[in-house]
Design a protein around this motif. Structure first.
Motif, PDB file in Angstrom:
ATOM      1  N   GLY A  39       0.788  -1.219   0.000  1.00 62.16           N
ATOM      2  CA  GLY A  39       0.000   0.000   0.000  1.00 62.16           C
ATOM      3  C   GLY A  39       0.823   1.273   0.000  1.00 62.16           C
ATOM      4  O   GLY A  39       2.051   1.255   0.139  1.00 62.16           O
ATOM      5  N   ASN A  40       0.129   2.383  -0.175  1.00 62.37           N
ATOM      6  CA  ASN A  40       0.764   3.693  -0.061  1.00 62.37           C
ATOM      7  C   ASN A  40       0.941   4.032   1.413  1.00 62.37           C
ATOM      8  O   ASN A  40       0.373   3.372   2.287  1.00 62.37           O
ATOM      9  CB  ASN A  40      -0.064   4.767  -0.778  1.00 62.37           C
ATOM     10  CG  ASN A  40      -1.484   4.894  -0.218  1.00 62.37           C
ATOM     11  OD1 ASN A  40      -1.960   4.033   0.534  1.00 62.37           O
ATOM     12  ND2 ASN A  40      -2.166   5.955  -0.578  1.00 62.37           N
ATOM     13  N   HIS A  41       1.742   5.043   1.684  1.00 61.99           N
ATOM     14  CA  HIS A  41       2.002   5.408   3.083  1.00 61.99           C
ATOM     15  C   HIS A  41       1.984   6.922   3.198  1.00 61.99           C
ATOM     16  O   HIS A  41       2.988   7.591   2.938  1.00 61.99           O
ATOM     17  CB  HIS A  41       3.334   4.835   3.530  1.00 61.99           C
ATOM     18  CG  HIS A  41       3.523   4.806   5.020  1.00 61.99           C
ATOM     19  ND1 HIS A  41       2.474   4.999   5.911  1.00 61.99           N
ATOM     20  CD2 HIS A  41       4.633   4.608   5.788  1.00 61.99           C
ATOM     21  CE1 HIS A  41       2.937   4.917   7.150  1.00 61.99           C
ATOM     22  NE2 HIS A  41       4.229   4.686   7.108  1.00 61.99           N
ATOM     23  N   ASP A  46      -1.950   5.416   9.026  1.00 62.08           N
ATOM     24  CA  ASP A  46      -2.293   4.374   8.051  1.00 62.08           C
ATOM     25  C   ASP A  46      -2.335   3.002   8.709  1.00 62.08           C
ATOM     26  O   ASP A  46      -3.209   2.182   8.428  1.00 62.08           O
ATOM     27  CB  ASP A  46      -1.257   4.343   6.919  1.00 62.08           C
ATOM     28  CG  ASP A  46      -1.286   5.582   6.052  1.00 62.08           C
ATOM     29  OD1 ASP A  46      -2.328   6.251   6.003  1.00 62.08           O
ATOM     30  OD2 ASP A  46      -0.249   5.884   5.427  1.00 62.08           O
ATOM     31  N   SER A  47      -1.362   2.759   9.573  1.00 63.33           N
ATOM     32  CA  SER A  47      -1.231   1.434  10.201  1.00 63.33           C
ATOM     33  C   SER A  47      -2.291   1.171  11.259  1.00 63.33           C
ATOM     34  O   SER A  47      -2.362   0.056  11.789  1.00 63.33           O
ATOM     35  CB  SER A  47       0.165   1.287  10.818  1.00 63.33           C
ATOM     36  OG  SER A  47       1.166   1.427   9.830  1.00 63.33           O
ATOM     37  N   TYR A 117       4.750  -1.296   3.141  1.00 64.51           N
ATOM     38  CA  TYR A 117       4.738  -0.042   2.390  1.00 64.51           C
ATOM     39  C   TYR A 117       5.964  -0.052   1.483  1.00 64.51           C
ATOM     40  O   TYR A 117       7.083   0.195   1.950  1.00 64.51           O
ATOM     41  CB  TYR A 117       4.791   1.155   3.335  1.00 64.51           C
ATOM     42  CG  TYR A 117       3.662   1.216   4.329  1.00 64.51           C
ATOM     43  CD1 TYR A 117       2.340   1.304   3.898  1.00 64.51           C
ATOM     44  CD2 TYR A 117       3.909   1.194   5.710  1.00 64.51           C
ATOM     45  CE1 TYR A 117       1.287   1.370   4.811  1.00 64.51           C
ATOM     46  CE2 TYR A 117       2.866   1.261   6.625  1.00 64.51           C
ATOM     47  CZ  TYR A 117       1.563   1.346   6.172  1.00 64.51           C
ATOM     48  OH  TYR A 117       0.534   1.413   7.070  1.00 64.51           O
ATOM     49  N   GLU A 119       7.246   1.963  -0.528  1.00 63.62           N
ATOM     50  CA  GLU A 119       8.045   3.190  -0.571  1.00 63.62           C
ATOM     51  C   GLU A 119       9.104   3.217   0.525  1.00 63.62           C
ATOM     52  O   GLU A 119      10.075   3.965   0.441  1.00 63.62           O
ATOM     53  CB  GLU A 119       7.145   4.411  -0.435  1.00 63.62           C
ATOM     54  CG  GLU A 119       6.217   4.636  -1.620  1.00 63.62           C
ATOM     55  CD  GLU A 119       5.159   5.666  -1.325  1.00 63.62           C
ATOM     56  OE1 GLU A 119       5.346   6.828  -1.704  1.00 63.62           O
ATOM     57  OE2 GLU A 119       4.127   5.296  -0.699  1.00 63.62           O
ATOM     58  N   ARG A 122       7.062   7.197   4.903  1.00 65.54           N
ATOM     59  CA  ARG A 122       5.908   8.024   4.553  1.00 65.54           C
ATOM     60  C   ARG A 122       6.236   8.996   3.427  1.00 65.54           C
ATOM     61  O   ARG A 122       7.350   9.517   3.354  1.00 65.54           O
ATOM     62  CB  ARG A 122       5.439   8.819   5.772  1.00 65.54           C
ATOM     63  CG  ARG A 122       4.624   8.027   6.772  1.00 65.54           C
ATOM     64  CD  ARG A 122       4.320   8.873   7.993  1.00 65.54           C
ATOM     65  NE  ARG A 122       5.521   9.083   8.808  1.00 65.54           N
ATOM     66  CZ  ARG A 122       5.612   9.954   9.797  1.00 65.54           C
ATOM     67  NH1 ARG A 122       4.582  10.727  10.103  1.00 65.54           N
ATOM     68  NH2 ARG A 122       6.719  10.073  10.495  1.00 65.54           N
ATOM     69  N   SER A 123       5.261   9.231   2.586  1.00 66.74           N
ATOM     70  CA  SER A 123       5.436  10.230   1.530  1.00 66.74           C
ATOM     71  C   SER A 123       5.566  11.609   2.168  1.00 66.74           C
ATOM     72  O   SER A 123       4.774  11.968   3.038  1.00 66.74           O
ATOM     73  CB  SER A 123       4.234  10.222   0.582  1.00 66.74           C
ATOM     74  OG  SER A 123       4.290  11.324  -0.301  1.00 66.74           O
TER      75      SER A 123
END
Length: 225
Positions: A39-41, A46-47, A117, A119, A122-123
């Protein structure tokens, strides 16, 4: 036991009442068997919200720093993280990366659900960044089903630097399982790993609608709090 206590009796009912989270595509998550959620972060929350909207227990790989704190605070943080499905890993690379892979594989060997995640962090600005190939190696070595799940608006509820999340609706979108069986036995091929990772990121981008940036999120300076 504590996981279900927190999810169904403590945090779950409270968060659902306050934030009224919504979910789409619940039928896409397999009811049994090993599953890797990719998934995206967007936010630290989110978690918390993603597992809340899924019936099965979800495990995450979390940095070991959360489990090594001293004193009463350290003990509380460590036991809370374990209770909500976080597993400690060392992100320093080398043999530590191998140990992290084995931790993830052990979860999947038990037929459980592991969330990652791709990525890696985090973004910093709500865009979607390049995925790291460790997720592809885990996918190919485990043979588990791969399900993309994206979070919607968590960065608006709790942006980087915020201490308390704002009250607003948060969404979870569950995509259809991805098939990587054509790459079976090729986990040592770095070009295959990149191809699998990029395919995963494309599916995440389609579900989330985020702008994609082909650099690693860790290379981008995060906004100050």
């Amino acid at each position: 036991m504590l996981y279900w206590f927190f999810k169904h009796l403590v945090f779950g009912p409270l968060l659902k009442t306050i934030y009224r989270p919504w979910v789409e595509g619940s039928e896409n998550l397999p009811a049994t068997g090993p599953v890797i959620i990719v998934g995206n972060h967007l936010s630290v929350i989110d978690s918390f919200f993603m597992p809340l909207m899924i019936d099965r227990r979800v495990y995450f790989l979390a940095k070991s720093d959360y489990f090594t704190g001293k004193g009463l605070k350290g003990w509380i943080v460590k036991n809370f993280m374990l209770a909500v499905g976080q597993l400690p890993i060392d992100r320093s690379g080398g043999k530590a990366s191998e140990a992290s892979l084995n931790t993830g594989l052990s979860v999947l060997d038990r037929g459980e659900v592991l969330a990652i995640y791709p990525e890696g962090t985090r973004s910093p600005d709500a865009r979607l960044y390049r995925g790291r190939t460790g997720v592809a190696r885990l996918v190919l070595e485990s043979g588990a089903q791969v399900v993309p799940i994206v979070m919607i608006d968590t960065e608006k509820a709790m942006p980087i630097g915020a201490k308390i999340p704002k009250i607003r609706r948060i969404g979870t979108v569950i995509g259809e399982p991805l098939d990587f069986t054509r790459f079976a036995g090729m986990s040592a091929d770095r070009f295959v790993l990149r191809s699998v990772t990029d395919e995963i990121m494309l599916e995440i981008q389609k579900l989330s609608g985020q702008q994609y940036v082909d650099v690693y999120a860790s290379s981008v300076r995060k906004p100050s709090a």
